[in-house]
Scaffold this active site. Structure first.
Site, PDB file in Angstrom:
ATOM      1  N   GLU A   1     -26.554 -16.805  -9.614  1.00 21.01           N
ATOM      2  CA  GLU A   1     -27.911 -17.045  -9.220  1.00 21.01           C
ATOM      3  C   GLU A   1     -28.169 -16.160  -8.164  1.00 21.01           C
ATOM      4  O   GLU A   1     -29.533 -15.842  -8.130  1.00 21.01           O
ATOM      5  CB  GLU A   1     -28.090 -18.512  -9.099  1.00 21.01           C
ATOM      6  CG  GLU A   1     -29.505 -18.967  -9.063  1.00 21.01           C
ATOM      7  CD  GLU A   1     -29.583 -20.457  -9.014  1.00 21.01           C
ATOM      8  OE1 GLU A   1     -30.653 -20.869  -8.269  1.00 21.01           O
ATOM      9  OE2 GLU A   1     -28.812 -20.943  -9.582  1.00 21.01           O
TER      10      GLU A   1
ATOM     11  N   ASP B   1     -25.955 -21.955  -9.892  1.00 21.14           N
ATOM     12  CA  ASP B   1     -25.765 -23.452  -9.185  1.00 21.14           C
ATOM     13  C   ASP B   1     -25.451 -24.403 -10.373  1.00 21.14           C
ATOM     14  O   ASP B   1     -26.590 -24.277 -11.228  1.00 21.14           O
ATOM     15  CB  ASP B   1     -26.786 -23.659  -8.239  1.00 21.14           C
ATOM     16  CG  ASP B   1     -26.888 -22.719  -7.162  1.00 21.14           C
ATOM     17  OD1 ASP B   1     -26.003 -21.913  -6.847  1.00 21.14           O
ATOM     18  OD2 ASP B   1     -28.069 -22.661  -6.417  1.00 21.14           O
TER      19      ASP B   1
ATOM     20  N   TYR C   1     -22.056 -27.587  -2.082  1.00 24.37           N
ATOM     21  CA  TYR C   1     -23.427 -27.524  -2.346  1.00 24.37           C
ATOM     22  C   TYR C   1     -24.365 -28.418  -1.826  1.00 24.37           C
ATOM     23  O   TYR C   1     -24.159 -29.593  -1.817  1.00 24.37           O
ATOM     24  CB  TYR C   1     -23.343 -27.629  -4.071  1.00 24.37           C
ATOM     25  CG  TYR C   1     -24.614 -27.223  -4.852  1.00 24.37           C
ATOM     26  CD1 TYR C   1     -25.010 -26.105  -4.510  1.00 24.37           C
ATOM     27  CD2 TYR C   1     -25.181 -28.359  -5.450  1.00 24.37           C
ATOM     28  CE1 TYR C   1     -26.095 -25.794  -5.502  1.00 24.37           C
ATOM     29  CE2 TYR C   1     -26.506 -27.737  -6.103  1.00 24.37           C
ATOM     30  CZ  TYR C   1     -26.788 -26.588  -5.928  1.00 24.37           C
ATOM     31  OH  TYR C   1     -28.121 -26.253  -6.498  1.00 24.37           O
TER      32      TYR C   1
END
Length: 751
Positions: free
Chosen positions: A8, A107, A311
């Site tokens: 990403e 992600d 994350y």
């Protein structure tokens, strides 16, 4: 085999390449796009990073003209996908020709799944070759495990994100055009309206109205100080709503020197650890240390792609059993938290805390690598330290405190006091930087024994209005009401500021924000109510678990939007008048008493100021109050006839003030007394550019006498001078003191 990895962001591409290649990757440019290449376990890999969404959802070009048709027509209009960065897509297409396998490594959440799927679909990939790498941290162990255990892409998760994209585009476009055209606000000054934005703004407007309509109610407290430690006890009838009753109790107890201990209890209490960080709570705590949610999320993204934290978009507050907490602590030994990490590793066992939310997509936010202030600077270090200390608090021992309760009889009146003494710091040792609780010592007391009464006070108070939201508390409320998602809430708040719907740290709605909300409430059905938005959020979640489909959720959303848009369109004239009036009041302050032209807020290179539209013939101009939120009012100054403003500052009750700082109405309020240094000037209340108040002599620059002022409470003059230093005596509420903090009279009180 030859494999293509799609990430990403560029940082993630570099991080994954470094991990899998052991730092032996090479980079080249193909068609202006960076491609990283390396060999891993005998296979050749190419890595290309996207820039978020390279495929953009929009309406066909014929719908770009806002005036060509009714915005209601957009409800059922087709939407098209346009390639925003063709060079990246072309490079991916070229590399796919030789690839035996395509790996989506974006992600792992709804948005990331859509970004990956829309890219490979637009590149016309053979879907039988497409796999998915799932990881929650860009660490060596997690990345290698993800590429050893590839899975199929989650089409339902991507469909849920696409449904949100379609719905948000249609709601935003239709409502924004309707309101902007009605109010004549087009071009750069358009009125932004959104499915989540408008209910969020309503929360702020409702709270503002509640505060504005609030009428303080007086009450009285009778408090005493007892024993050698002078601990404070409160009367059991506090608060007294009747002044005579409070005064009667005070008179009865004020001259008594001894009380009698009725009861004393002390117990050892466990104080449990905080839950692990999810996204919302991380943003809330970051806001407390001066990092707004939008900045916190940007920094958290950087920390994640740098390999320092897991994350940052998660709703989980329970560490999975697969996460080795000891390994995390071992990594922290390579940081400025080495000593604390070693202490925690020395525990016989590690039992983490857990919150109420448990999901399986990502763990709570935790540190994944050690770091130092030399590597991470400024706010990035502050956020990293917050995440580290929160993690350490969740795996530390329980804190223990002795909690005591005492009741004391004074002439038949009962006073109660509570004590708190920390016995074992436990988790608080690692998180105390963010705590404000202080110990209150009450000695062990024997029931039936006498105790000295050091002082007795009667305090008059007023009920306070509810607190305004700050960005942290608003994020929490949005989370509670299911407004938006963990990934979008901070962006919604930023948009409210950028459109000038709210101002200041405490998010006070502007006239246009209030008018927009009121018009939507009156003419837009339920679109400002959180229940409707929350239902759509739930429907989109149901897409990801297979209970609903993208098509029927979008269709249901279109029906809701059509009903609301039709109603707004029918009432567009009324909406336009309401918003135009609010926008005029936001800039128009009143009429100039000198020339009859309008007095408005004007812009200049040096910032905004208040000036007359009759310039240059009329040079009437005044500064805007520093560090304050201002609102227009209809009343003119009774002394000079100029317009007045409502001035709102943190810690001080709102004031209606004349726009001329030299007007007698302002000087009589702000002048606190004669300057003891020059004996000719007046000590006045002044404000810095940041809005912090202080007192200074009107004779500046000839006299530079200044005094600090307490940050909270309304300061008023008493007309008296201190007998010790001759500085003015001021009142803050019912409390009187010399304005000079170095005065002996204040030092004696402190002693």
């Amino acid at each position: 085999m030859r494999k293509l990895i799609i990430t990403e962001k560029a940082n993630a591409a570099r991080r994954i390449s470094t991990i899998l290649s052991n730092g032996k990757s090479t980079s080249k440019t193909s068609g202006g796009v960076s491609v990283i290449s390396f060999v891993y376990k005998g296979d050749d890999y190419d890595v290309v990073s996207l820039r978020g969404h390279i495929i953009e959802l929009d309406y066909p070009e014929q719908y770009n003209d806002w005036g060509a048709g009714s915005p209601v027509d957009l409800v059922y209009a087709p939407q098209v996908k346009n390639v925003r960065v063709k060079s990246i897509l072309n490079t991916i297409k070229q590399l796919m020709k030789d690839a035996d396998e395509v790996i989506i490594a974006t992600d792992f959440d709804r948005e990331g799944e859509l970004i990956g799927m829309e890219t490979v679909t637009s590149a016309e990939a053979d879907m039988s070759k497409v796999k998915r790498a799932k990881f929650s941290a860009l660490t060596k162990g997690e990345v290698e495990a993800a590429f050893e255990n590839l899975v199929l892409p989650d089409e339902r998760l991507a469909a849920a994100a696409e449904a949100r994209q379609i719905i948000d585009l249609s709601w935003g476009a239709v409502l924004t055009r309707l309101i902007s055209l009605s109010s004549g606000q087009v071009g750069k000054n358009f009125m932004s309206v959104g499915r989540v934005q408008s209910p969020t703004l309503k929360l702020l407007v409702d709270r503002h109205e509640e505060i504005e309509k609030f009428v303080p109610k007086p009450y009285w407290n009778v408090n005493g100080k007892f024993g050698m430690l002078a601990f404070e006890g409160t009367h059991d009838s506090n608060p007294f709503w009747n002044k005579d009753e409070a005064e009667a109790v005070y008179q009865k107890c004020s001259n008594v020197k001894k009380g009698r201990v009725i009861s004393y209890e002390a117990t050892l209490k466990d104080e449990y650890k905080p839950a692990p960080f999810d996204t919302t709570q991380m943003q809330v705590e970051a806001n407390k240390i001066g990092i707004p949610p939008s900045v916190a999320m940007k920094l958290a993204e950087d920390l994640y792609t740098g390999g320092y934290i897991s994350y940052p978009r998660t709703e989980n507050t329970e560490y999975p059993k697969s996460l080795s907490l000891k390994v995390v602590l071992e990594k922290l030994k390579d940081s400025e938290f080495k000593k604390e990490a070693e202490e925690l590793l020395a525990q016989p066992s590690i039992v983490p805390s857990r919150g109420k939310r448990r999901t399986t997509d990502h763990p709570p936010i935790y540190p994944t690598a050690g770091a130092t202030q030399a590597k991470l600077k400024g706010d990035k270090w502050k956020l990293y330290e917050l995440i580290v200390r929160r993690f350490m608090a969740t795996v530390a021992p329980v804190a223990k405190a002795e909690v005591s309760d005492v009741k004391i009889d004074v002439e038949g009146e009962v006073f109660s006091a509570s004590g708190h003494i920390t016995k074992e710091e436990g988790w608080k040792k690692y998180y105390k930087k963010y705590l404000s609780v202080r110990d209150v010592h009450i000695p062990k007391l024997e029931p039936g024994k006498e105790i000295d009464i050091r002082a007795m006070t009667l305090i008059d108070e007023e009920t306070k209005p509810p607190y305004r939201y700050n960005q942290g508390s608003l994020i929490q409320e949005m989370d509670r009401l299911n407004l938006g998602t963990k990934s979008t809430r901070h962006d919604i708040i930023s948009k409210l500021f950028s459109r000038n719907y709210v101002q200041g740290n405490y998010m006070i709605p502007t006239a246009s924000g209030i008018a927009l909300t009121k018009s939507l409430e009156k003419h837009g059905g339920s679109i400002t109510e959180p229940e409707m938005t929350a239902k759509l959020e739930l429907d989109m979640m149901k897409i990801s678990n297979g209970e609903r489909t993208l098509e029927n959720v979008v269709s249901e959303s279109q029906e809701m939007l059509f009903e609301a848009a039709s109603k707004i369109s029918e009432n567009s004239a009324a909406i336009g008048d309401e918003i135009k009036s609010a926008l005029r009041s936001q800039q128009h302050l009143g009429t100039c008493p000198k020339c009859g032209n309008n007095i408005v807020i004007k812009k200049s290179r040096n910032g905004n100021f208040i000036g007359c539209d009759g310039y240059p013939e009329c040079t009437c101009a005044y500064p805007i109050p520093k560090g304050a939120m201002i609102q227009t009012v209809e009343e003119q100054c009774s002394i000079c006839g100029l317009p007045q403003l409502k001035i709102i500052r943190k810690g001080v009750s709102p004031q209606i003030c004349c726009i001329d700082p030299k007007c007698e109405s302002n000087t009589s309020r702000n002048n606190l007394g004669k300057c003891p240094t020059c004996e000719t000037g007046e000590i006045r209340i002044l404000y810095s550019k940041a809005g912090k108040r202080f007192a200074g002599c009107s004779g500046w620059p000839n006299c530079n006498q200044t005094y600090p002022l307490r940050p909270k409470g309304t300061v008023t003059a008493t007309g008296e001078s201190c007998p010790v230093c001759k500085a003015p005596i001021i009142a803050i509420g019912n409390y009187r003191e010399c304005i000079n903090p170095e005065c002996e009279s204040r030092k004696r009180k402190a002693d």
